[in-house]
Design an enzyme around this catalytic site. Sequence first.
Site, PDB file in Angstrom:
ATOM      1  CB  VAL A 187      62.402 100.638  36.174  1.00 34.35           C
ATOM      2  CG1 VAL A 187      62.500 100.959  37.849  1.00 34.35           C
ATOM      3  CG2 VAL A 187      63.479 100.801  35.566  1.00 34.35           C
ATOM      4  CB  ALA A 222      58.938 101.139  55.429  1.00 31.86           C
ATOM      5  NE  ARG A 251      53.931 106.370  25.312  1.00 34.26           N
ATOM      6  CZ  ARG A 251      54.701 106.034  25.056  1.00 34.26           C
ATOM      7  NH1 ARG A 251      54.957 107.481  24.744  1.00 34.26           N
ATOM      8  NH2 ARG A 251      55.912 105.242  25.229  1.00 34.26           N
ATOM      9  CE  LYS A 257      69.373 106.252  33.041  1.00 30.75           C
ATOM     10  NZ  LYS A 257      69.549 104.097  33.451  1.00 30.75           N
ATOM     11  CD  GLU A 287      68.585 104.134  29.421  1.00 25.83           C
ATOM     12  OE1 GLU A 287      67.541 104.829  29.898  1.00 25.83           O
ATOM     13  OE2 GLU A 287      68.861 103.982  30.100  1.00 25.83           O
ATOM     14  CG  ASP A 329      72.782 105.311  30.972  1.00 24.23           C
ATOM     15  OD1 ASP A 329      71.947 105.639  31.510  1.00 24.23           O
ATOM     16  OD2 ASP A 329      73.696 104.653  31.948  1.00 24.23           O
ATOM     17  CE  LYS A 370      72.901 105.202  35.162  1.00 18.22           C
ATOM     18  NZ  LYS A 370      72.784 103.609  34.335  1.00 18.22           N
ATOM     19  N   GLY A 390      68.384  96.302  34.712  1.00 17.68           N
ATOM     20  CA  GLY A 390      67.116  94.830  34.749  1.00 17.68           C
ATOM     21  C   GLY A 390      66.269  95.116  35.784  1.00 17.68           C
TER      22      GLY A 390
HETATM   23  P1  NDP Z   1      60.294 102.055  29.849  1.00 23.08           P
HETATM   24  O1  NDP Z   1      60.641 102.179  28.569  1.00 23.08           O
HETATM   25  O2  NDP Z   1      60.381  99.571  30.111  1.00 23.08           O
HETATM   26  O3  NDP Z   1      59.043 101.605  30.247  1.00 23.08           O
HETATM   27  C1  NDP Z   1      58.395 103.684  30.399  1.00 23.08           C
HETATM   28  C2  NDP Z   1      57.350 103.563  30.817  1.00 23.08           C
HETATM   29  O4  NDP Z   1      56.935 104.873  30.928  1.00 23.08           O
HETATM   30  C3  NDP Z   1      56.205 102.899  30.039  1.00 23.08           C
HETATM   31  O5  NDP Z   1      55.344 102.365  29.851  1.00 23.08           O
HETATM   32  C4  NDP Z   1      55.818 103.446  29.221  1.00 23.08           C
HETATM   33  O6  NDP Z   1      55.217 103.743  28.067  1.00 23.08           O
HETATM   34  C5  NDP Z   1      56.349 104.996  29.495  1.00 23.08           C
HETATM   35  N1  NDP Z   1      56.427 105.911  28.746  1.00 23.08           N
HETATM   36  C6  NDP Z   1      57.530 106.397  28.277  1.00 23.08           C
HETATM   37  N2  NDP Z   1      57.721 107.213  27.304  1.00 23.08           N
HETATM   38  C7  NDP Z   1      56.023 108.393  28.225  1.00 23.08           C
HETATM   39  C8  NDP Z   1      55.680 109.551  28.111  1.00 23.08           C
HETATM   40  N3  NDP Z   1      56.025 110.518  27.571  1.00 23.08           N
HETATM   41  N4  NDP Z   1      54.072 109.547  28.011  1.00 23.08           N
HETATM   42  C9  NDP Z   1      54.076 108.429  28.363  1.00 23.08           C
HETATM   43  N5  NDP Z   1      54.207 106.856  29.172  1.00 23.08           N
HETATM   44  C10 NDP Z   1      55.447 106.911  28.529  1.00 23.08           C
HETATM   45  O7  NDP Z   1      62.084 101.994  30.602  1.00 23.08           O
HETATM   46  P2  NDP Z   1      62.320 101.342  31.577  1.00 23.08           P
HETATM   47  O8  NDP Z   1      61.574 100.894  33.036  1.00 23.08           O
HETATM   48  O9  NDP Z   1      63.388 100.476  31.162  1.00 23.08           O
HETATM   49  O10 NDP Z   1      63.371 102.686  32.287  1.00 23.08           O
HETATM   50  C11 NDP Z   1      62.320 104.004  33.228  1.00 23.08           C
HETATM   51  C12 NDP Z   1      63.781 104.754  33.800  1.00 23.08           C
HETATM   52  O11 NDP Z   1      64.386 103.690  34.724  1.00 23.08           O
HETATM   53  C13 NDP Z   1      64.399 105.461  32.608  1.00 23.08           C
HETATM   54  O12 NDP Z   1      64.604 106.923  33.103  1.00 23.08           O
HETATM   55  C14 NDP Z   1      65.527 105.076  32.792  1.00 23.08           C
HETATM   56  O13 NDP Z   1      66.486 105.724  32.329  1.00 23.08           O
HETATM   57  C15 NDP Z   1      65.365 104.283  34.268  1.00 23.08           C
HETATM   58  N6  NDP Z   1      66.705 103.503  34.925  1.00 23.08           N
HETATM   59  C16 NDP Z   1      66.421 102.239  34.223  1.00 23.08           C
HETATM   60  C17 NDP Z   1      66.884 101.040  34.421  1.00 23.08           C
HETATM   61  C18 NDP Z   1      66.837  99.589  33.440  1.00 23.08           C
HETATM   62  O14 NDP Z   1      67.323  98.810  33.613  1.00 23.08           O
HETATM   63  N7  NDP Z   1      65.777  99.107  32.649  1.00 23.08           N
HETATM   64  C19 NDP Z   1      68.059 101.268  35.236  1.00 23.08           C
HETATM   65  C20 NDP Z   1      68.436 101.946  36.081  1.00 23.08           C
HETATM   66  C21 NDP Z   1      67.620 103.280  35.900  1.00 23.08           C
HETATM   67  P3  NDP Z   1      55.374 102.152  27.130  1.00 23.08           P
HETATM   68  O15 NDP Z   1      54.662 101.151  27.274  1.00 23.08           O
HETATM   69  O16 NDP Z   1      53.311 102.184  26.145  1.00 23.08           O
HETATM   70  O17 NDP Z   1      55.558 102.517  26.056  1.00 23.08           O
HETATM   71  N1  HSE Z   2      70.825 101.700  30.275  1.00 24.33           N
HETATM   72  C1  HSE Z   2      71.421 101.679  31.624  1.00 24.33           C
HETATM   73  C2  HSE Z   2      72.606 100.959  31.714  1.00 24.33           C
HETATM   74  C3  HSE Z   2      70.017 100.994  32.014  1.00 24.33           C
HETATM   75  O1  HSE Z   2      72.777 100.068  30.935  1.00 24.33           O
HETATM   76  O2  HSE Z   2      73.153 100.545  32.183  1.00 24.33           O
HETATM   77  C4  HSE Z   2      70.586 101.534  33.682  1.00 24.33           C
HETATM   78  O3  HSE Z   2      70.960 103.004  34.164  1.00 24.33           O
END
Ligand code: NDP
Ligand code: HSE
Length: 436
Positions: free
Chosen positions: A14, A33, A45, A105, A190, A201, A205, A302
């Site tokens: 994301v 905006a 990290r 969430k 997730e 999840d 929501k 996505g």
């Molecule tokens: P990702 O795992 O792809 O990305 C998470 C990022 O945060 C990575 O850069 C990761 O680092 C970093 N990170 C995670 N945990 C830590 C930690 N403990 N310390 C430091 N850095 C950390 O997750 P997503 O982008 O898929 O999801 C992000 C958020 O968005 C979540 O809350 C998810 O539930 C929510 N979300 C996701 C959706 C999706 O379609 N993917 C849709 C809607 C909501 P590293 O790369 O090193 O692991």
């Molecule tokens: N893991 C979640 C899903 C990402 O599959 O809907 C979006 O919140």
Amino acid sequence: MKPLRIGLLGIGTVGGGTFDVLTRNAEEISRRAGRPLSVVRVAARNEAKARKVVPASIPLVTDFRAVVRDPEVDVVVELMGGYEPAKALILDAIEHGKHVVTANKALLAVHGNEIFSAARAKGVIVAFEAAVAGGIPIIKALREGLVANRIEWIAGIINGTTNFILSEMRSKGLAFADVLKQAQAKGYAEADPTFDIEGVDAGHKISILAALAFGIPLSFDKAHIEGITKIEAIDIRYAEEMGYRIKLLGIARRRAAGIELRVHPTLIPARRLIANVEGVMNAVLVKGDAVGATLYYGAGAGAQPTASAVIADLVDVARLIDADVNHRVPYLAFQPDRIGSEPVLPIDEVESSYYLRLRVDDRPGVLADITRVLADNMISIDAMLQKEPAEGEAQTDIILLTHETIEGRIRRAIAAIEAQPSTRGKIVLLRLENLA
Ligand code: NDP
Ligand code: HSE
């Protein structure tokens, strides 16, 4: 006008999508905006990995706390996920007077009451459009578009991963584990996919949606949650023969005695629009007393669809940052001093229709014994399907659909039918909602 200065925590699926869309549509977004949206700090990290997305002109750090405390940052965008350190960082950002945008969430469903209370005390915004149904602006619809209504119920396909799995299993006959791997590769699932497949999840929501719809506190701990791991191909087939599709639904419904808050696989009539929502797409049906039923549809997960929601929140922050705090939309749609205390009903008190699959001896009187138990428990049958026993077998499958009843009655009836000598094994129970 001065740009809105963004500090980004986490740059995975994301975060990367948000960066791409902010860069690609910078001009259009700033015209809306009223000021440019500018990423000024990124915390990751793994610096080398993050640099593939973040240009050299933007400082990249591994110290997340430095970003949330940086005086050059107006709004912290938390896209790390998980409970900690995300919670501590968000509370720290609030403490330092930063507005917060998050897609998390899980964190909001479990700790949202505490986070919103801290944000209120500091007069900062916490926005979370991306937390439910990815790119669909369902939070905006509930907090603003539908405020005239007394919301009666919400039923949503709000987990893309499980909808993708159920769709592929039904249409292509693929195995559960193979489709889950595809969903993970596409970035839908997730970090811990059990959150998706066990319904957690979707539970996060629907708890958020219920709070927004009914003006109750976030009540994830009271939600009834079942996932899709026990769904068998045979039930998908029988449901289809009877004119239904099986979807993992999040349901929140207002009843006289309290609020139903539940997630489970659900049969819905195949002719309903929502039954035809396939793949990673999400859809949320909201029934308001004035507007009637409204349906919101779109990509539920996505990189770019979720970025669309994150950026919508950023634009809200950009527009409201200088406005009087009292002119903002309340975090959970209702004024904080007017949050209600309706109880969340235990699952035994929920009202639903049911699909029962029984394996029974194929001999006279068996069906009569079953229907007698149902009648004794005041359960009315809506439809029945009896399969021919397979060649050489003395047992057969019976599928019963019931009219709406209270779950406690169904459970008592199932226990009595399972105790009959003609019943073989456990009865499969699925809930059925007509969503009329
Ligand atoms: P990702 O795992 O792809 O990305 C998470 C990022 O945060 C990575 O850069 C990761 O680092 C970093 N990170 C995670 N945990 C830590 C930690 N403990 N310390 C430091 N850095 C950390 O997750 P997503 O982008 O898929 O999801 C992000 C958020 O968005 C979540 O809350 C998810 O539930 C929510 N979300 C996701 C959706 C999706 O379609 N993917 C849709 C809607 C909501 P590293 O790369 O090193 O692991
Ligand atoms: N893991 C979640 C899903 C990402 O599959 O809907 C979006 O919140």
